[in-house]
Write an enzyme that holds these catalytic residues in place. Structure first.
Site, PDB file in Angstrom:
ATOM      1  N   HIS A  17       1.091  -0.897   0.390  1.00  0.00           N
ATOM      2  CA  HIS A  17      -0.078   0.223  -0.023  1.00  0.00           C
ATOM      3  C   HIS A  17       1.279   1.520  -0.423  1.00  0.00           C
ATOM      4  CE1 HIS A  17      -3.076  -2.410   2.449  1.00  0.00           C
ATOM      5  NE2 HIS A  17      -3.193  -2.145   0.722  1.00  0.00           N
ATOM      6  N   LYS A  41     -17.805  -6.096   6.264  1.00  0.00           N
ATOM      7  CA  LYS A  41     -16.779  -6.787   6.974  1.00  0.00           C
ATOM      8  C   LYS A  41     -15.416  -6.982   8.907  1.00  0.00           C
ATOM      9  CE  LYS A  41     -12.828  -7.244   2.832  1.00  0.00           C
ATOM     10  NZ  LYS A  41     -12.237  -5.819   2.210  1.00  0.00           N
ATOM     11  N   ARG A  90      -1.632  -6.004  -8.499  1.00  0.00           N
ATOM     12  CA  ARG A  90      -1.115  -7.015  -7.760  1.00  0.00           C
ATOM     13  C   ARG A  90      -0.884  -7.665  -9.778  1.00  0.00           C
ATOM     14  NH1 ARG A  90      -3.543  -7.352  -2.289  1.00  0.00           N
ATOM     15  NH2 ARG A  90      -4.974  -7.644  -3.525  1.00  0.00           N
ATOM     16  N   SER A 128      -3.100  -7.711   3.342  1.00  0.00           N
ATOM     17  CA  SER A 128      -3.613  -7.813   4.487  1.00  0.00           C
ATOM     18  C   SER A 128      -3.311  -8.701   5.090  1.00  0.00           C
ATOM     19  CB  SER A 128      -3.917  -6.464   4.433  1.00  0.00           C
ATOM     20  OG  SER A 128      -4.012  -5.685   4.010  1.00  0.00           O
TER      21      SER A 128
HETATM   22  O1  PNS Z   1      -9.342  -3.044   0.315  1.00  0.00           O
HETATM   23  P1  PNS Z   1     -10.075  -3.523  -0.480  1.00  0.00           P
HETATM   24  O2  PNS Z   1     -11.417  -3.725   0.946  1.00  0.00           O
HETATM   25  O3  PNS Z   1     -10.298  -4.225  -1.241  1.00  0.00           O
HETATM   26  O4  PNS Z   1     -11.000  -1.830  -0.121  1.00  0.00           O
HETATM   27  C1  PNS Z   1     -12.245  -2.186  -1.069  1.00  0.00           C
HETATM   28  C2  PNS Z   1     -13.375  -0.634  -1.532  1.00  0.00           C
HETATM   29  C3  PNS Z   1     -12.911   0.100  -0.048  1.00  0.00           C
HETATM   30  C4  PNS Z   1     -11.672   0.425  -2.199  1.00  0.00           C
HETATM   31  C5  PNS Z   1     -14.356  -0.498  -2.211  1.00  0.00           C
HETATM   32  O5  PNS Z   1     -15.203  -1.271  -1.517  1.00  0.00           O
HETATM   33  C6  PNS Z   1     -15.240   1.080  -2.207  1.00  0.00           C
HETATM   34  O6  PNS Z   1     -14.963   1.555  -2.471  1.00  0.00           O
HETATM   35  N1  PNS Z   1     -16.032   0.361  -0.847  1.00  0.00           N
HETATM   36  C7  PNS Z   1     -17.196   2.239  -1.065  1.00  0.00           C
HETATM   37  C8  PNS Z   1     -18.923   1.735  -1.203  1.00  0.00           C
HETATM   38  C9  PNS Z   1     -18.768   1.613  -2.840  1.00  0.00           C
HETATM   39  O7  PNS Z   1     -18.710   2.950  -3.288  1.00  0.00           O
HETATM   40  N2  PNS Z   1     -19.189   1.144  -3.258  1.00  0.00           N
HETATM   41  C10 PNS Z   1     -19.051   0.645  -4.813  1.00  0.00           C
HETATM   42  C11 PNS Z   1     -17.751   1.203  -5.307  1.00  0.00           C
HETATM   43  S1  PNS Z   1     -17.620  -0.514  -7.130  1.00  0.00           S
END
Ligand code: PNS
Length: 171
Positions: A17, A41, A90, A128
């Site tokens: 990150h 989560k 990745r 993570s």
């Molecule tokens: O580190 P992660 O868990 O892969 O991050 C995922 C994240 C937080 C970027 C994604 O779940 C997100 O954008 N969540 C916010 C809710 C939202 O906008 N969802 C629609 C995305 S299309």
């Protein structure tokens, strides 16, 4: 001022990150690292802890701020006037899910673009959840997480393997 948002769970922040954040800080005037709360989560670290850890790890980066958010990512992006959502890729396995999110975000808010950066080759395997699994079996996680956070992360996640644990016998 060109603002980029780096969203994620960051549970906890890894060197992978941090590499993406560092690269983003070179490309944009300001970077907001955004801890997004996902009610589905069960995190290992609270939102406050994750924010604080990212703050510590990015302390030397002048144009990087850390924030947290619960809601639709594009609403936050719009509110801040950000022009980009930056994600690290990745392996190819990340691509499908990330591409789906990028397209959905583009539909919801076309003013911002999702930008994918590649991680350094040495961080390709790192996540993570992988790091947490290694720590939970007593493996060394030095080099997986920012050095300044190592004691804190180990204290929470590292469990020595119980030598008395009975091995299941193969039949
Ligand atoms: O580190 P992660 O868990 O892969 O991050 C995922 C994240 C937080 C970027 C994604 O779940 C997100 O954008 N969540 C916010 C809710 C939202 O906008 N969802 C629609 C995305 S299309």
């Amino acid at each position: 001022m060109r603002i980029a948002v780096c969203p994620g769970s960051f549970d906890p922040v890894t060197v992978g990150h941090l590499d993406i954040i560092r690269q983003t800080a070179k490309l944009f005037d300001q970077v907001i690292v955004l801890v997004v709360i996902n009610p589905k989560k069960q995190p290992s670290f609270t939102c406050e802890e994750r924010v604080e850890m990212i703050r510590l790890a990015t302390a030397g980066m002048e144009n990087v701020k850390v924030d947290h958010y619960y809601g639709l990512l594009v609403d936050y992006v719009r509110e801040k006037g950000a022009v980009a959502i930056v994600k690290g890729l990745r392996a190819v396995s990340d691509f499908e899910y990330e591409f789906q999110m990028a397209l959905a975000n583009q539909k919801l808010y076309p003013e911002a673009q999702t930008v994918f950066l590649t991680t350094r080759a040495e961080n390709m395997y790192l996540s993570s959840s992988l790091m947490k699994q290694v720590a939970s079996f007593g493996g060394e996680i030095d080099g997986f997480v920012p050095e300044i956070l190592l004691p804190r992360i180990k204290e929470r996640l590292w469990k020595p393997l119980d030598p008395t644990a009975k091995k299941e016998e193969l039949k």
